[in-house]
Scaffold this active site. Sequence first.
Site, PDB file in Angstrom:
ATOM      1  CG  HIS A 486      -3.550  -3.803   3.690  1.00 22.64           C
ATOM      2  ND1 HIS A 486      -3.490  -4.318   2.489  1.00 22.64           N
ATOM      3  CD2 HIS A 486      -4.834  -2.822   2.962  1.00 22.64           C
ATOM      4  CE1 HIS A 486      -4.135  -4.194   1.447  1.00 22.64           C
ATOM      5  NE2 HIS A 486      -5.405  -3.445   1.559  1.00 22.64           N
ATOM      6  CD  GLU A 487      -8.134  -2.085   4.332  1.00 19.17           C
ATOM      7  OE1 GLU A 487      -8.387  -0.533   4.901  1.00 19.17           O
ATOM      8  OE2 GLU A 487      -8.097  -2.966   3.970  1.00 19.17           O
ATOM      9  CG  HIS A 491      -5.747   1.782   1.329  1.00 19.55           C
ATOM     10  ND1 HIS A 491      -4.822   1.115   0.207  1.00 19.55           N
ATOM     11  CD2 HIS A 491      -6.180   0.164   1.450  1.00 19.55           C
ATOM     12  CE1 HIS A 491      -4.838  -0.076   0.060  1.00 19.55           C
ATOM     13  NE2 HIS A 491      -5.975  -0.262   0.920  1.00 19.55           N
ATOM     14  CD  GLU A 544      -5.649  -3.026  -2.620  1.00 17.99           C
ATOM     15  OE1 GLU A 544      -5.641  -3.846  -0.796  1.00 17.99           O
ATOM     16  OE2 GLU A 544      -7.017  -2.356  -2.347  1.00 17.99           O
TER      17      GLU A 544
END
Length: 764
Positions: A486-487, A491, A544
């Site tokens: 995810h990070e 992102h 997100e």
Amino acid sequence: MLLGRLAVRVPSAYRGSIRSLTHQTQYFFARQARNFSSASALRIPEVDEMDKVDPNLHRLPNETPVVGLNCKTAFDNLLPTERLYAHHIARASFEGSLIVFLQVSPESAGIFVLLHRIFSSEPIDAVKEKAVAAGFTEEEWQNFLVWTGSFYSNSGNYKGFGDSKFIPVVTADKLSKMVASSKAASNSPDLLSVYSAVEDGIFSLNSKNAGLGFNDTGVTTYHSGLVRKTDSDLINRYMKEKNLEGWNTRLFKEVNDGKTTLKIKFASTKPSVTEDEFEGVKVHLEKGDYAAILSRTCAHLRKAGEFAATANQKAMMNKYAEHFTSGELNDHKDASRLWIKDVGPIVESYIGFIENYRDPAGVRSEFEGFVAAVNKETSKKFAHLVERAENILERLPWGKAYEKDTFLKPDFTALDIIAFGSSGIPAGINIPNYDDIRQNEGFKNVSLSNVISAMPKQKMNFISEEDEHLIYEYNGKAFEVQVGLHELLGHGSGKLFQKNADGTFNFDKENTKDILTGGKITSWYEPGETWGGVFGQLASAYEECRAEAVGYVLCCDPDILKIFGHEGEFGQLIKYVNWLSEIRAGLLALEFYNAEQQKWGQAHCWARYVLTKVVLEAAQGFVTIEETKDSSGGDDLSFKLDKTKIDSVGMPAVRQFLNKLQAYKSTADVKGATELFNKYGSVGPTELKWREICIAKRKPRRIFVQPNTKLTSDEKNAELVTYPETPEGIIQSFVERYSADSIADLEHLWKVDQKYFPRAYGKC
């Protein structure tokens, strides 16, 4: 103003036997001053203020779990200079986080002052004796402790995750009597006037204050009470024209003699005022917001620089302090550039106005500061993921033209948090949030190991005992995978198509194809436009969702699971637990949907719900949600995910949706993005029924008790102070965290702000 019933209340402290007459007399006059200080002699509530809201949705159960952030081993392993460096950053973060209480609601800072003085004046057991004498039952006292601990942990009386107001179970009568009889009331002559000012804020619950939002439909102190969305939109246009960004600002409005003045208040210790005019409105750029608080933050940052391990770290600390002094965003960007270059530190930190989730306009950001010790073993996995990142990015569905020209390999570490000052503690972070730096210079990822591991064991709703056991056993490992993907690759991926100031483009405008239509690219970010500025309120949830979807898709690849140490059948089990836990979270997210206003208030919940709707649409029995009955005959739900169809049904559906998310983001197509997101984010009659069941069976979220650090007597080392995993432990940690001077400064700033929020203080 609409007229409602006329309400005159006798101060609740008088309704029982008259005790502590001097203090209650002060209370009476303070309260009457509030009630009669407006132009009209009596406060007449608006009809909307009496809208009914179910209070049970806004009360915290006594079983709310308290978990600790275990960092003792990590802190003990630091050298004395590293501990001193960490100590001063922790102090800077905690001192600065008092700002959050001023950012959340008009009453939060006043409540903090009230509680701190009560619990710092005498032991908790002594306060309990007075509460019992005031009529508290044992359950009410326990709930008051839970409410207080939650207030501290959320940095205000609105949930950091969910943005909804929470109120205590005890009545105002009993609480006012307890306050009046407290030792703090004897020590602080103005305590009862503080209580008088915040009592309504503590207990009042209606459709306009039940959640955060623009002041005509919710609560925010990022904008003063008169500000409406049209004012925010005007200032957004102004700031775009002036090439300003609003991360460290608030927006206040004054109307005098029919002339409107909009004040952009910048956080800084150094005050100044610049006057301008725009679209017929006076615009003041005022520096000096939160000055008293930030002066302490700056002092500790400069002190931390004295114990920095490198010249880069010292320069970074000083540049943060310069930013908080000047209010200039470029100073914080320069500090962020130095932070990116601080590769592989033993002690990691970041501080500033970071996340804009809670500003209803999606522009202004909450103060946040943290310091942590690096977890070396877990960090090795993330370092391997970074090394493989360029290859892995090629697997994402949008192709090379939609990816950054060069992947700037970030530092990615696992951390044990020592101190985190903000309204909530995430499991992972990808920062800085500045588009220009992320796109062209780089970023960092951090996974917060002791946050991920601090999971209370609660009975889980809607799943089988077998699935419940798997989540209990393996969710920590699965979540570590999801956070990493995810990070770093969520992102950290994707390109924004930008037109430069000189008329050139950062992409091949003639040959790059629209991945949805196959035609030419027809939209992009104009000079001065940012992702957050263009997408506004949608930006946080949308991003997100995109990052979550990247995690869902990439955790299906065996070689990626192997990076985290999960192979073969065990790797497939981790993949299943990740999908099961995350998609189920999208169902549970319905609790955070405001059915009355038909809107989502929490970015992560909205994002997860959208992805749950995506996989439900994929059908083929992949995810099923059925209405059932529980053992007592009440309404229940059964949630199932077919592990054999993750690769064949779930992953392709999410992959296709992810491609659309990136297409709209890259091309600044906010219209297409909004239509897509609203389609899947809609809550129909079936989902509303599920929402009722989710609310009826909801489990309380954990709250954290954090340690403090303190200097040794010779000031040559720092020590860690830990507290019990109880509401009392949270309260004691906050009592010991702040000095009387810090509280006095917070009270002063709160009182200065009061004139901008007349509704909150009974002045229509």
